[in-house]
Design an enzyme around this catalytic site. Structure first.
Site, mmCIF file in Angstrom:
data_model
loop_
_atom_site.group_PDB
_atom_site.id
_atom_site.type_symbol
_atom_site.label_atom_id
_atom_site.label_comp_id
_atom_site.label_asym_id
_atom_site.label_seq_id
_atom_site.Cartn_x
_atom_site.Cartn_y
_atom_site.Cartn_z
ATOM 1 N N ASP A 197 0.872 -1.167 0.000
ATOM 2 C CA ASP A 197 0.000 0.000 0.000
ATOM 3 C C ASP A 197 0.924 1.236 0.000
ATOM 4 O OD1 ASP A 197 -2.336 1.611 0.773
ATOM 5 O OD2 ASP A 197 -1.377 1.689 2.736
ATOM 6 N N ASP A 214 0.034 5.145 1.087
ATOM 7 C CA ASP A 214 -0.081 6.107 2.202
ATOM 8 C C ASP A 214 -0.107 5.394 3.547
ATOM 9 O OD1 ASP A 214 -0.617 8.983 1.110
ATOM 10 O OD2 ASP A 214 -1.711 7.614 -0.201
ATOM 11 N N ASP A 274 -1.959 -0.341 5.758
ATOM 12 C CA ASP A 274 -2.318 0.263 7.052
ATOM 13 C C ASP A 274 -3.789 0.586 7.205
ATOM 14 O OD1 ASP A 274 -2.311 2.346 5.109
ATOM 15 O OD2 ASP A 274 -2.290 3.786 6.762
#
Ligand SMILES: O=P(O)(O)OC[C@H]1O[C@H](O[C@H]2O[C@H](CO)[C@@H](O)[C@H](O)[C@H]2O)[C@H](O)[C@@H](O)[C@@H]1O
Length: 387
Positions: A124, A126, A327
């Site tokens: 991922d 960000d 996240d």
């Protein structure tokens, strides 16, 4: 570069939106009318959407709780010595860590699991490769992180799976050797392999950077005008809310509230839900201090991982170990996908305990970088380069 797919995409309809739209607007803003004929998109849609009804406090509190919880607080327990008998919040954190141990301290175990197998790495962006910052345009990844990712990609196929548009995230990462899936997996550039005939998965072959032939898959292609229109509406209806920011990711749109006063979060959410309330083609999901308006189709980061594994020629099975690091809530679909069959490794990046389908955890991007460096080092020692 984008071409029209030669074949219908294999997209199935969603059974239910993540968050049903609320009832009547408390702000008197009426749902927008879409200009796109609904019939065009009807093959994707089976979601029964409720007609606007009575506004309900329970749902409102649900949104607010979800919005408050959407960006975890820093773990204040790190580095402290623990009293295992205390039975307070510390023990909650400890039992979470026992269930989701650090991928760094468990590195040997993970490496053992991957030994002599084909590893594919999915990342991922960000909050995973770049730290979370107030302005999405300033979320840059460090050169050190970039070189860690580059080194991993030298020993195993590596892809970025982001909520951002593919163009934006590929520019931010800046590594041509990776594969990219933008808009939560709804815009994929992957490799072409010989067992995967042209169009078999609903993709098209396109010529990409440096003349390389790649596979382009956009299961929500028909939604581009719909997202365009809802983006304009979202800009309009959030104009009066200080700090709100709207992004157009081509196949989805984000409404950020990180810089909005907390007292205005609920009115903001209400406006966003009102904007899609009567449109069965759209749904709203929650990310880290962001509401995302997405096509109501059964496609997500987990499906993108499965699609890419197949494209890379690594169909899920005992000989393949997909590693996914992310996240956000939207990464949970990917954790589930890699966890299927017990072969893959899901790693949640979080500084606080959270409900997750990931098996391991890392505290933040700096631990992610450490993990990637160790992976690249171990991979280089163990296997010949994959390409
Ligand atoms: O799937 P990802 O690559 O993690 O993208 C998810 C969203 O990331 C960005 O927003 C998040 O990061 C921003 C910068 O740190 C932060 O300001 C924001 O609060 C976070 O939600 C991006 O701007 C979104 O559009 C993505 O959907």
């Amino acid at each position: 570069m984008d071409e029209k797919p030669k074949q219908a995409s294999p997209v199935l309809a969603d059974s239910a939106p993540n968050n049903p739209p609320p009832s009547k607007s408390i702000l008197g803003i009426h749902p927008r009318r879409m200009s796109q004929p609904r019939a065009v998109l009807s093959k994707y849609l089976t979601i029964p959407r409720r007609k606007p009804g009575k506004f309900d406090d329970v749902r409102c509190n649900g949104w607010l709780d979800s919005m408050k919880a959407s960006s975890p607080r820093k773990n204040l327990l790190k580095g402290r010595s623990f009293d295992f008998s205390s039975g307070d919040a510390d023990s909650g954190y400890l039992s979470w860590m026992i269930k989701h141990p650090s991928a760094l301290t468990s590195f040997e175990k993970i490496f053992e699991q991957a030994k002599d197998k084909k590893v594919a790495v999915f990342l991922d962006y960000d909050g995973t490769l770049s730290p979370i910052v107030d302005d999405p345009d300033c979320a840059l990844m460090s050169d050190e992180m970039r070189s860690a990712v580059r080194d991993v990609a030298k020993c195993c196929p590596t892809a970025i799976i982001s909520g951002r548009s593919r163009d934006k995230v590929s520019k931010l990462v800046g590594l041509a050797e990776l594969y990219y899936a933008g808009s939560h997996g709804m815009d994929i550039i992957g490799p072409i392999n010989s067992d995967d005939p042209d169009g078999h998965l609903g993709h098209v072959k396109v010529t990409y950077q440096q003349g390389k032939e790649v596979k382009l898959f956009q299961p929500a292609r028909e939604f581009i005008p719909v997202i365009d229109e809802v983006f304009r509406t979202l800009v309009e209806i959030t104009k009066g809310i200080k700090g709100a920011k709207v992004e157009n990711h081509k196949f989805c749109a984000s409404v950020h509230y990180r810089n909005v006063d907390e007292n205005h979060w609920l009115p903001l959410a209400q406006r966003v839900y009102d904007a899609v309330a009567e449109d069965p083609r759209l749904r709203v999901t929650h990310g880290r201090k962001v509401l995302e308006v997405r096509p109501a189709i059964n496609w997500n980061k987990g499906k993108a991982v499965e699609f890419l594994l197949q494209s890379i020629g690594l169909k899920d099975g005992e000989g393949v170990v997909p590693i996914y690091i992310g996240d956000d809530k939207t990464d949970e679909d990917a954790f589930e996908a890699v966890g299927k069959g017990g072969h893959g490794v899901g790693i949640l990046v979080s500084a606080a305990p959270r409900e997750t389908s990931a098996s391991y955890s890392l505290e933040g991007p700096s631990e992610v970088m450490e993990f990637l460096k160790r992976l690249a080092k171990a991979g280089n020692n163990a296997t010949p380069p994959h390409h």
